[in-house]
Design a protein around this motif. Structure first.
Motif, PDB file in Angstrom:
ATOM      1  N   MET A 117       0.845  -1.195   0.000  1.00 60.84           N
ATOM      2  CA  MET A 117       0.000   0.000   0.000  1.00 60.84           C
ATOM      3  C   MET A 117       0.881   1.246   0.000  1.00 60.84           C
ATOM      4  O   MET A 117       2.018   1.230   0.470  1.00 60.84           O
ATOM      5  N   LYS A 118       0.330   2.355  -0.506  1.00 60.66           N
ATOM      6  CA  LYS A 118       1.044   3.623  -0.474  1.00 60.66           C
ATOM      7  C   LYS A 118       0.864   4.273   0.894  1.00 60.66           C
ATOM      8  O   LYS A 118      -0.210   4.199   1.488  1.00 60.66           O
ATOM      9  N   ALA A 119       1.936   4.882   1.377  1.00 59.98           N
ATOM     10  CA  ALA A 119       1.876   5.537   2.685  1.00 59.98           C
ATOM     11  C   ALA A 119       2.950   6.613   2.758  1.00 59.98           C
ATOM     12  O   ALA A 119       3.996   6.510   2.098  1.00 59.98           O
ATOM     13  N   PHE A 120       2.686   7.639   3.560  1.00 56.58           N
ATOM     14  CA  PHE A 120       3.698   8.647   3.859  1.00 56.58           C
ATOM     15  C   PHE A 120       4.342   8.291   5.191  1.00 56.58           C
ATOM     16  O   PHE A 120       3.652   8.127   6.200  1.00 56.58           O
ATOM     17  N   VAL A 121       5.661   8.163   5.191  1.00 58.61           N
ATOM     18  CA  VAL A 121       6.359   7.712   6.395  1.00 58.61           C
ATOM     19  C   VAL A 121       7.331   8.771   6.901  1.00 58.61           C
ATOM     20  O   VAL A 121       7.808   9.632   6.155  1.00 58.61           O
ATOM     21  N   VAL A 122       7.609   8.686   8.199  1.00 58.59           N
ATOM     22  CA  VAL A 122       8.663   9.473   8.848  1.00 58.59           C
ATOM     23  C   VAL A 122       9.888   8.580   8.938  1.00 58.59           C
ATOM     24  O   VAL A 122       9.855   7.528   9.568  1.00 58.59           O
ATOM     25  N   ASP A 123      10.978   8.988   8.302  1.00 60.36           N
ATOM     26  CA  ASP A 123      12.194   8.171   8.299  1.00 60.36           C
ATOM     27  C   ASP A 123      13.051   8.390   9.541  1.00 60.36           C
ATOM     28  O   ASP A 123      13.779   7.495   9.970  1.00 60.36           O
ATOM     29  N   LYS A 124      12.965   9.597  10.110  1.00 59.26           N
ATOM     30  CA  LYS A 124      13.686   9.867  11.350  1.00 59.26           C
ATOM     31  C   LYS A 124      13.054  11.085  12.022  1.00 59.26           C
ATOM     32  O   LYS A 124      12.451  11.934  11.369  1.00 59.26           O
TER      33      LYS A 124
ATOM     34  N   LEU B  32       6.830   9.451   0.566  1.00 60.66           N
ATOM     35  CA  LEU B  32       5.827   8.555  -0.006  1.00 60.66           C
ATOM     36  C   LEU B  32       6.512   7.263  -0.438  1.00 60.66           C
ATOM     37  O   LEU B  32       7.494   7.293  -1.179  1.00 60.66           O
ATOM     38  N   THR B  33       5.996   6.143   0.043  1.00 61.86           N
ATOM     39  CA  THR B  33       6.620   4.858  -0.270  1.00 61.86           C
ATOM     40  C   THR B  33       5.567   3.764  -0.272  1.00 61.86           C
ATOM     41  O   THR B  33       4.398   3.996   0.029  1.00 61.86           O
ATOM     42  N   ASN B  34       5.974   2.564  -0.645  1.00 63.92           N
ATOM     43  CA  ASN B  34       5.121   1.391  -0.549  1.00 63.92           C
ATOM     44  C   ASN B  34       5.431   0.648   0.740  1.00 63.92           C
ATOM     45  O   ASN B  34       6.600   0.376   1.035  1.00 63.92           O
ATOM     46  N   MET B  35       4.389   0.347   1.501  1.00 68.78           N
ATOM     47  CA  MET B  35       4.520  -0.370   2.758  1.00 68.78           C
ATOM     48  C   MET B  35       3.665  -1.626   2.715  1.00 68.78           C
ATOM     49  O   MET B  35       2.665  -1.687   1.985  1.00 68.78           O
ATOM     50  N   PRO B  36       4.021  -2.649   3.506  1.00 71.77           N
ATOM     51  CA  PRO B  36       3.145  -3.825   3.586  1.00 71.77           C
ATOM     52  C   PRO B  36       1.793  -3.428   4.188  1.00 71.77           C
ATOM     53  O   PRO B  36       1.725  -2.537   5.034  1.00 71.77           O
ATOM     54  N   GLU B  37       0.736  -4.094   3.751  1.00 71.89           N
ATOM     55  CA  GLU B  37      -0.565  -3.865   4.376  1.00 71.89           C
ATOM     56  C   GLU B  37      -0.497  -4.259   5.845  1.00 71.89           C
ATOM     57  O   GLU B  37       0.209  -5.199   6.216  1.00 71.89           O
ATOM     58  N   PRO B  38      -1.223  -3.546   6.715  1.00 73.02           N
ATOM     59  CA  PRO B  38      -1.170  -3.862   8.152  1.00 73.02           C
ATOM     60  C   PRO B  38      -1.638  -5.290   8.428  1.00 73.02           C
ATOM     61  O   PRO B  38      -2.541  -5.806   7.759  1.00 73.02           O
ATOM     62  N   ARG B  39      -1.002  -5.922   9.418  1.00 72.01           N
ATOM     63  CA  ARG B  39      -1.428  -7.259   9.834  1.00 72.01           C
ATOM     64  C   ARG B  39      -2.579  -7.142  10.815  1.00 72.01           C
ATOM     65  O   ARG B  39      -2.528  -6.393  11.775  1.00 72.01           O
ATOM     66  N   LEU B  40      -3.617  -7.911  10.566  1.00 69.64           N
ATOM     67  CA  LEU B  40      -4.830  -7.832  11.361  1.00 69.64           C
ATOM     68  C   LEU B  40      -4.682  -8.655  12.637  1.00 69.64           C
ATOM     69  O   LEU B  40      -4.343  -9.839  12.592  1.00 69.64           O
ATOM     70  N   GLN B  41      -4.927  -8.030  13.793  1.00 68.96           N
ATOM     71  CA  GLN B  41      -4.981  -8.769  15.051  1.00 68.96           C
ATOM     72  C   GLN B  41      -6.413  -9.234  15.307  1.00 68.96           C
ATOM     73  O   GLN B  41      -7.343  -8.823  14.624  1.00 68.96           O
TER      74      GLN B  41
END
Length: 334
Positions: free
Chosen positions: A1-8, A17-26
């Motif tokens: 999925m596309k997401a905006f991340v904080v690198d530091k 803006l990067t591609n991240m894994p979809e969240p794992r469902l608990q």
């Protein structure tokens, strides 16, 4: 999925803006396809590292504390929602991440979206709505006939809190700039003070409650507009020992919180008033109560601007200017 991340952690640091894994469902989660996300000053403070002692996130992480969208999957123990439900939420601390296409949220933090709101309008509500609810209803227990001073009435929390306080039967005073006087009056403010030309301390007295969201100087002045036995609830600090205990902080941080708030607590005690710090928490049941008020027409959202998803960094920068009337929202998907 596309997401905006904080690198530091970095003051005014860039979001990537990067591609991240979809969240794992608990087991107790719902997976939400995000349609809109609210933007808050809390997001920039977390990115800047102001809260890393209290809320340590391991970079790269996704920001975003307000979400509206559609349930696309439910965990094995989740029972309150079904696939297809339109929901909104302020995800709990350590599980935020609304600046993305999907988010997994504990169902206890989620509520059905108001039927009379669009996703962008709904995404403007959770954080500011819960902040105002927990301050006015849960902590202060505002009653009909009381006098409530809400600072920064045209801001995100202010626009919601004015409407809620009026619903509870309070007389409401607020501060704003000249250009926003009519806005806060339309929300129900009874006494409007133009902070650029007027001094609220000279105009207000005998108040039961102050909702403080400003700097230490304004906080100290606000203590003096309260009647004896009145209460000041601050959402901008300083944190107090009761907060440190409730948050489960270690002994060192408890000592830090005690020292940070010692001066204001002493001044409050001398005036015969109470001081407390509020750091709002995720709470789906309370959000459900807010949904009912919105559907009844008691409270309406105030949205300043809606930015497209790819302009998320610009949306955060706009919030940091402090000029937004109400909330700023990101449209993530149709």
């Amino acid at each position: 999925m596309k997401a905006f991340v904080v690198d530091k952690y970095k003051k005014k640091g860039a979001l990537r803006l990067t591609n991240m894994p979809e969240p794992r469902l608990q087991d107790d989660d719902v997976l939400v396809r995000i349609q809109a996300a609210g933007v808050n000053l809390l997001d920039s403070k977390i990115r800047d590292g102001e809260f890393k002692l209290l809320l340590p996130y391991r970079p790269p992480f996704v920001l975003g504390h307000d979400v509206a969208g559609t349930v696309v999957q439910t965990g094995s123990r989740a029972r309150r929602f079904k696939v297809g439900d339109q929901v909104y939420a302020r995800p709990r601390d350590h599980r935020v991440g609304a600046f993305a296409e999907f988010i997994a949220i504990d169902e206890a933090d989620v509520a059905l979206s108001p039927k009379n709101l669009s996703p962008t309008e709904a995404a403007s509500i959770p954080l500011v709505g819960l902040t105002a609810w927990q301050a006015l209803v849960e902590v202060a227990k505002v009653k009909r006939g009381q006098k409530v001073f809400i600072q920064a009435g045209s801001g995100g929390v202010g626009t919601f809190a004015i409407q809620l306080a009026k619903h509870l039967g309070a007389t409401v005073a607020t501060t704003t700039s000249t250009t926003n006087v009519e806005l806060v009056k339309s929300l129900g403010a009874d006494v409007v003070i133009d902070y650029k030309t007027q001094d609220f301390e000279k105009l207000l007295s005998g108040y039961d409650l102050v909702l403080n969201s400003q700097d230490p100087k304004t906080l100290e002045k606000s203590l003096r507009v309260l009647k004896r036995g009145g209460q000041l609830i601050s959402i901008s600090g300083p944190p107090d020992p009761a907060f440190a205990k409730a948050f489960g902080l270690n002994p060192f941080l408890k000592l830090v919180m005690r020292l940070l708030s010692r001066s204001v607590r002493k001044k409050a005690a001398k005036l015969g008033v109470r001081y407390s710090f509020l750091f709002m928490r995720a709470e789906g049941r309370q959000l459900g109560e807010i949904t009912a008020l919105i559907e009844a027409g008691v409270i309406r959202p105030v949205v300043d601007k809606v930015f497209p998803f790819e302009e998320t960094p610009a949306a955060l920068a706009y919030v940091e200017t402090g000029r937004a009337k109400g909330k700023v929202v990101i449209a993530v998907a149709e």
